[in-house]
Scaffold this motif. Structure first.
Motif, short mmCIF file in Angstrom:
data_model
loop_
_atom_site.label_atom_id
_atom_site.label_comp_id
_atom_site.label_asym_id
_atom_site.label_seq_id
_atom_site.Cartn_x
_atom_site.Cartn_y
_atom_site.Cartn_z
N VAL A 23 2.24 13.51 2.61
CA VAL A 23 1.22 13.23 1.59
C VAL A 23 1.10 11.72 1.38
O VAL A 23 0.00 11.19 1.25
CB VAL A 23 1.56 13.97 0.27
N GLN A 24 2.21 11.01 1.36
CA GLN A 24 2.18 9.56 1.19
C GLN A 24 1.42 8.89 2.33
O GLN A 24 0.60 8.00 2.10
CB GLN A 24 3.60 9.01 1.11
N MET A 25 1.66 9.33 3.56
CA MET A 25 0.96 8.77 4.70
C MET A 25 -0.53 9.07 4.63
O MET A 25 -1.37 8.21 4.92
CB MET A 25 1.54 9.32 6.00
N GLY A 26 -0.88 10.30 4.24
CA GLY A 26 -2.30 10.65 4.11
C GLY A 26 -3.00 9.82 3.06
O GLY A 26 -4.12 9.34 3.28
N ILE A 27 -2.36 9.60 1.92
CA ILE A 27 -2.96 8.78 0.86
C ILE A 27 -3.11 7.34 1.33
O ILE A 27 -4.11 6.68 1.06
CB ILE A 27 -2.14 8.89 -0.43
N ALA A 28 -2.11 6.83 2.05
CA ALA A 28 -2.19 5.47 2.58
C ALA A 28 -3.35 5.33 3.56
O ALA A 28 -4.06 4.31 3.56
CB ALA A 28 -0.88 5.08 3.25
N PRO A 75 0.81 -1.23 0.00
CA PRO A 75 0.00 0.00 0.00
C PRO A 75 0.84 1.27 0.00
O PRO A 75 0.48 2.26 -0.64
CB PRO A 75 -0.82 -0.09 1.29
N LEU A 76 1.99 1.25 0.69
CA LEU A 76 2.84 2.43 0.69
C LEU A 76 3.48 2.67 -0.67
O LEU A 76 3.72 3.81 -1.05
CB LEU A 76 3.91 2.32 1.78
N ILE A 114 1.30 7.63 -6.14
CA ILE A 114 0.29 8.68 -6.24
C ILE A 114 0.84 9.99 -5.68
O ILE A 114 0.65 11.06 -6.27
CB ILE A 114 -1.00 8.26 -5.51
N ALA A 115 1.54 9.92 -4.55
CA ALA A 115 2.11 11.13 -3.94
C ALA A 115 3.17 11.75 -4.85
O ALA A 115 3.33 12.97 -4.88
CB ALA A 115 2.70 10.81 -2.58
N GLY A 116 3.88 10.92 -5.61
CA GLY A 116 4.90 11.42 -6.51
C GLY A 116 4.34 12.29 -7.63
O GLY A 116 5.05 13.10 -8.22
N TRP A 117 3.06 12.13 -7.94
CA TRP A 117 2.43 12.95 -8.96
C TRP A 117 2.25 14.40 -8.49
O TRP A 117 2.21 15.32 -9.29
CB TRP A 117 1.06 12.41 -9.33
#
Length: 68
Positions: free
Chosen positions: A31-36, A9-10, A16-19
């Motif tokens: 942002v990565q943690m929020g999306i996860a 999932p990470l 997605i966060a890289g976009w």
């Protein structure tokens, strides 16, 4: 076994966060943690409400109830 359940999932959340945010910054990690977390909440919600949605769509029929 457990690390792969966390890494997959990470990895998706990282893509997605890289976009939206440059990699290697503190903002990227947040942002990565929020999306996860959003993905986890969507998965749990889907698991909880899947039987109701499938019944509503007519894919699963109600079982006859026993008793009065």
């Amino acid at each position: 076994m457990f690390p792969i359940l966390v890494r997959l999932p990470l990895a998706v959340a990282g893509a997605i966060a890289g976009w939206f945010v440059a990699e290697g910054t503190l903002r990227y990690n947040i942002v990565q943690m929020g999306i996860a977390f959003i993905m986890l909440a969507a998965f749990i919600t889907t698991c909880i409400y899947a039987p109701t949605l499938l019944r509503w769509l007519g894919i699963i029929r109600d079982r006859p109830r026993d008793g009065p």
